[in-house]
Design a protein around this motif. Structure first.
Motif, PDB file in Angstrom:
ATOM      1  N   GLU A 198       0.764  -1.126  -0.046  1.00 22.53           N
ATOM      2  CA  GLU A 198       0.118  -0.002   0.014  1.00 22.53           C
ATOM      3  C   GLU A 198       0.798   1.148   0.079  1.00 22.53           C
ATOM      4  OE1 GLU A 198      -3.519  -2.225   2.502  1.00 22.53           O
ATOM      5  OE2 GLU A 198      -2.691  -0.344   3.232  1.00 22.53           O
ATOM      6  N   GLN A 199       2.034   1.384   0.817  1.00 21.18           N
ATOM      7  CA  GLN A 199       2.655   2.286   0.801  1.00 21.18           C
ATOM      8  C   GLN A 199       3.452   2.561  -0.698  1.00 21.18           C
ATOM      9  OE1 GLN A 199       5.333   1.537   4.044  1.00 21.18           O
ATOM     10  NE2 GLN A 199       3.934   2.594   5.483  1.00 21.18           N
ATOM     11  N   PHE A 200       3.932   1.403  -1.259  1.00 26.64           N
ATOM     12  CA  PHE A 200       4.415   1.351  -2.548  1.00 26.64           C
ATOM     13  C   PHE A 200       3.564   2.462  -3.589  1.00 26.64           C
ATOM     14  CE2 PHE A 200       4.284  -0.368  -6.841  1.00 26.64           C
ATOM     15  CZ  PHE A 200       5.453  -0.209  -7.274  1.00 26.64           C
ATOM     16  N   LEU A 201       2.123   2.128  -3.223  1.00 23.75           N
ATOM     17  CA  LEU A 201       1.369   2.797  -4.371  1.00 23.75           C
ATOM     18  C   LEU A 201       1.212   4.365  -4.229  1.00 23.75           C
ATOM     19  CD1 LEU A 201      -1.307  -0.144  -4.421  1.00 23.75           C
ATOM     20  CD2 LEU A 201       0.261   0.678  -6.427  1.00 23.75           C
ATOM     21  N   GLU A 203       1.207   6.399 -10.147  1.00 27.33           N
ATOM     22  CA  GLU A 203      -0.054   6.604 -10.979  1.00 27.33           C
ATOM     23  C   GLU A 203      -0.793   5.418 -10.685  1.00 27.33           C
ATOM     24  OE1 GLU A 203      -0.847   9.260 -13.479  1.00 27.33           O
ATOM     25  OE2 GLU A 203       0.280  10.173 -11.723  1.00 27.33           O
ATOM     26  N   ALA A 204      -1.989   5.439 -11.114  1.00 33.56           N
ATOM     27  CA  ALA A 204      -3.090   4.215 -10.738  1.00 33.56           C
ATOM     28  C   ALA A 204      -3.048   3.438 -12.369  1.00 33.56           C
ATOM     29  CB  ALA A 204      -4.490   4.711 -10.381  1.00 33.56           C
ATOM     30  N   THR A 205      -1.829   2.828 -12.637  1.00 25.26           N
ATOM     31  CA  THR A 205      -1.702   2.189 -13.749  1.00 25.26           C
ATOM     32  C   THR A 205      -1.597   0.438 -13.379  1.00 25.26           C
ATOM     33  OG1 THR A 205       0.710   2.097 -13.494  1.00 25.26           O
ATOM     34  CG2 THR A 205      -0.337   4.053 -14.528  1.00 25.26           C
ATOM     35  N   GLU A 206      -1.873  -0.230 -14.541  1.00 23.84           N
ATOM     36  CA  GLU A 206      -1.686  -1.713 -14.587  1.00 23.84           C
ATOM     37  C   GLU A 206      -0.350  -2.156 -14.124  1.00 23.84           C
ATOM     38  OE1 GLU A 206      -2.253  -5.522 -17.640  1.00 23.84           O
ATOM     39  OE2 GLU A 206      -2.962  -3.407 -17.898  1.00 23.84           O
ATOM     40  N   GLU A 207       0.722  -1.266 -14.462  1.00 22.34           N
ATOM     41  CA  GLU A 207       2.001  -1.581 -14.332  1.00 22.34           C
ATOM     42  C   GLU A 207       2.394  -1.596 -12.653  1.00 22.34           C
ATOM     43  OE1 GLU A 207       1.602  -1.155 -18.256  1.00 22.34           O
ATOM     44  OE2 GLU A 207       1.059   0.440 -16.593  1.00 22.34           O
ATOM     45  N   ASN A 208       2.006  -0.483 -12.041  1.00 23.74           N
ATOM     46  CA  ASN A 208       1.861  -0.167 -10.836  1.00 23.74           C
ATOM     47  C   ASN A 208       1.095  -1.160  -9.724  1.00 23.74           C
ATOM     48  OD1 ASN A 208       4.015   1.850 -10.685  1.00 23.74           O
ATOM     49  ND2 ASN A 208       2.439   3.432 -11.031  1.00 23.74           N
TER      50      ASN A 208
END
Length: 339
Positions: free
Chosen positions: A277-280, A284-289
């Motif tokens: 959760e901290q990583f995100l 950006e809210a992307t498929e890769e992330n």
């Protein structure tokens, strides 16, 4: 099924006292899991203490901190369809409606949902060993048919999973559980309520023998704008999750300011990774992330043969649900989409 007494206490204190009168006394509210356990000869109540008629446990109320309190004996259906829950905590509403059947949701209580036992085939078969039933007898699921079983947080003594949908959403929402005992009251974060099996898999949660759940509190933040609940199962109706995911996001444009991801069907309790959760955050809210976050969540995942597929399934579910949370209207009305 054995003969039993039935009692209707006047209040919570009397209910606790009545239960403590005999080690075989048990609480009952909706009874949807208790009756199953009873029919399979896994429990033999001496007396049933009915908490469903206690008014103090049967209400949904607003809190001074703008959160909401869910009474322990409020039915799952009444919770899911409550206007405040649908408006402010839609993630919880969708998770509840993804569980069981309409008939069971009309009977099952909020407190009972937290206390339901595993649905492991071996646990329900009294003719085979099971460490949850008889500590030290063994776990046949490890080398047996384990398709529904855990890929995270398991131990040598147990690889069962916790079956609740509601609790997955409660975990993502940082709910707290209010508990009353013989001498005191306490509040337990939902993430600390259920236990991993370790070497005592027979102990499912931190509730003591002289305690009862009185209510569940939701904080003010309900993530009503960007959320999703995804339940992947063998059939769309009345089936337990192979993998379920509750995702709650706070966005600024397409940038994630806060993320909550809870996974069900994979462990002895709803599974969260604060690291993921901290990583995100601030990404950006992307498929890769979302894919990278899934890798963090599942970095310790382990299959046991028949359930190896769950690792890839869980990763795909986390990615898909993250993208669904960007547009909650993409979800099917009234229930979580299934694969």
């Amino acid at each position: 099924m054995n003969n039993f007494d039935y009692k209707q206490p006047a209040d919570v204190a009397e209910a606790i006292k009545s239960k403590n009168d005999h080690t075989g006394n048990m609480f009952i509210a909706g009874g949807t899991n208790l009756i199953d356990l009873w029919k399979y000869n896994l429990v033999h109540p001496n007396s049933l203490i009915d908490t469903s008629l206690l008014g103090e446990l049967s209400e949904i109320t607003l809190l001074e901190n703008n959160g909401i309190r869910l009474g322990a004996t409020v039915k799952n259906a009444d919770t899911a369809y409550h206007p405040i829950i649908e408006d402010k905590y839609p993630l919880l509403s969708k998770a509840i409606l993804a569980g069981a059947s309409a008939q069971i949701r009309n009977m099952a209580s909020n407190g009972g949902n937290l206390l339901q036992r595993t649905r492991c085939y071996y646990f329900y078969d009294s003719d085979v060993p099971c460490n949850k039933r008889v500590p030290g007898s063994g776990c046949p699921a490890k080398n047996g048919y384990n398709r529904m079983h855990a890929i995270l947080g398991a131990s040598e003594d147990c690889i069962a999973v916790f079956p609740s949908d509601m609790c997955v959403a409660l975990s993502a929402l940082n709910a707290t559980v209010n508990i009353q005992g013989s001498a005191s009251k306490r509040v337990v974060p939902i993430g600390d309520f259920h236990r991993l099996p370790g070497n005592t898999p027979e102990i499912d949660n931190v509730l003591k023998s002289d305690e009862v759940i009185t209510s569940i509190d939701l904080p003010e933040k309900g993530f009503s704008k960007n959320y999703a609940y995804l339940k992947l199962r063998d059939r769309h109706s009345y089936a337990f999750a192979l993998v379920s995911v509750a995702t709650a996001l706070e966005l600024e444009g397409n940038t994630i300011k806060e993320a909550r991801i809870a996974i069900g069907g994979v462990a002895h309790k709803p599974w969260r990774s604060i690291e993921a959760e901290q990583f995100l955050c601030n990404k950006e809210a992307t498929e890769e992330n979302f894919s990278a976050a899934a890798d963090i969540i599942l970095q310790a995942a382990q299959g046991y043969g028949h359930n190896d597929f769950k690792i890839k399934l869980a990763k795909n579910a986390i990615i898909r649900n993250g993208l669904m949370a960007l547009n909650p209207s993409s979800q099917l009305p009234g229930a979580a989409p299934s694969a």
